[in-house]
Design a protein around this motif. Sequence first.
Motif, short mmCIF file in Angstrom:
data_model
loop_
_atom_site.label_atom_id
_atom_site.label_comp_id
_atom_site.label_asym_id
_atom_site.label_seq_id
_atom_site.Cartn_x
_atom_site.Cartn_y
_atom_site.Cartn_z
N GLN A 47 0.80 -1.22 0.00
CA GLN A 47 0.00 0.00 0.00
C GLN A 47 0.84 1.27 0.00
N PHE A 48 2.13 1.17 0.34
CA PHE A 48 3.00 2.35 0.31
C PHE A 48 3.59 2.59 -1.07
N CYS A 49 3.26 1.71 -2.03
CA CYS A 49 3.78 1.81 -3.40
C CYS A 49 2.64 2.19 -4.33
N ALA A 50 2.85 3.23 -5.15
CA ALA A 50 1.79 3.70 -6.04
C ALA A 50 1.35 2.61 -7.01
N THR A 51 2.31 1.86 -7.55
CA THR A 51 1.97 0.79 -8.49
C THR A 51 1.21 -0.33 -7.80
N GLY A 52 1.55 -0.58 -6.54
CA GLY A 52 0.89 -1.65 -5.79
C GLY A 52 -0.58 -1.43 -5.58
N THR A 53 -1.02 -0.18 -5.64
CA THR A 53 -2.45 0.12 -5.46
C THR A 53 -3.23 0.01 -6.77
N MET A 54 -2.54 -0.24 -7.89
CA MET A 54 -3.20 -0.31 -9.20
C MET A 54 -3.80 -1.68 -9.49
N ASN A 55 -3.33 -2.70 -8.78
CA ASN A 55 -3.61 -4.09 -9.13
C ASN A 55 -2.90 -4.43 -10.46
N LEU A 56 -2.84 -5.70 -10.78
CA LEU A 56 -2.12 -6.12 -11.98
C LEU A 56 -3.02 -6.04 -13.20
N ILE A 57 -2.53 -5.32 -14.22
CA ILE A 57 -3.25 -5.22 -15.49
C ILE A 57 -2.69 -6.22 -16.49
N GLY A 58 -1.35 -6.37 -16.51
CA GLY A 58 -0.76 -7.33 -17.44
C GLY A 58 0.75 -7.35 -17.36
#
Length: 215
Positions: A47-58
């Motif tokens: 949760q402290f990582c911006a990408t980690g809050t995006m969920n996986l797209i591909g």
Amino acid sequence: AESKDTQTTKLVIELRDGHRVESVAMRHKSRTTVCVSSQIGCAMGCQFCATGTMNLIGDLDTSEILEQVALITRHECARSRPAPKNVVFMGMGEPLANYESVSDAVTSLCDPFHFALRKKGVTVSTVGVAPALKKLTREHPEVRVALSLHAPSQELRARIVPAAKQWPLHELIEALDDHLSSVSRHSGSHDGLMVEYVLLKGVNDRREDADRLIA
């Protein structure tokens, strides 16, 4: 976008499917390092990582990873700057969760007829996907590893790095020890591991956390 001190430049690259990833050129005196993305989004859930809050797209394929290095190399050379000498997989995504594409990209980066980088000039960052880390050690024994640790204990790490529940710290340490031994055996170097630790106020920045970290 270029930083005010001109030490970093971020490129936003649009892929064939319209999704975008970020790559960064980082300049340190006589050398330039490229930070590349390996996925669109990320499934690790930090949760402290911006990408980690995006969920996986591909996942990115090998060519999309290498294209980032090629574009930044062209960007630097067009401005009479040195070509990058190092590549770090520390951009968007968990590199070891996209193992085959990342592994093939590492092979090409170190191929003398492709990018011709030194093996010690390539670093793969991970939150600790232990099975893939063991495979990386077997297939790329001289590549450097950066561990996103962020906590001194399994209990705390599982709270702030959800993926740690799947790969406990003791298993991860065993895999890291094997990788360090492999780097030393193949290159004679003892600098095969970097540890990343984000300080979160009141969570992992206490005196007892520091004491446990160095114990």
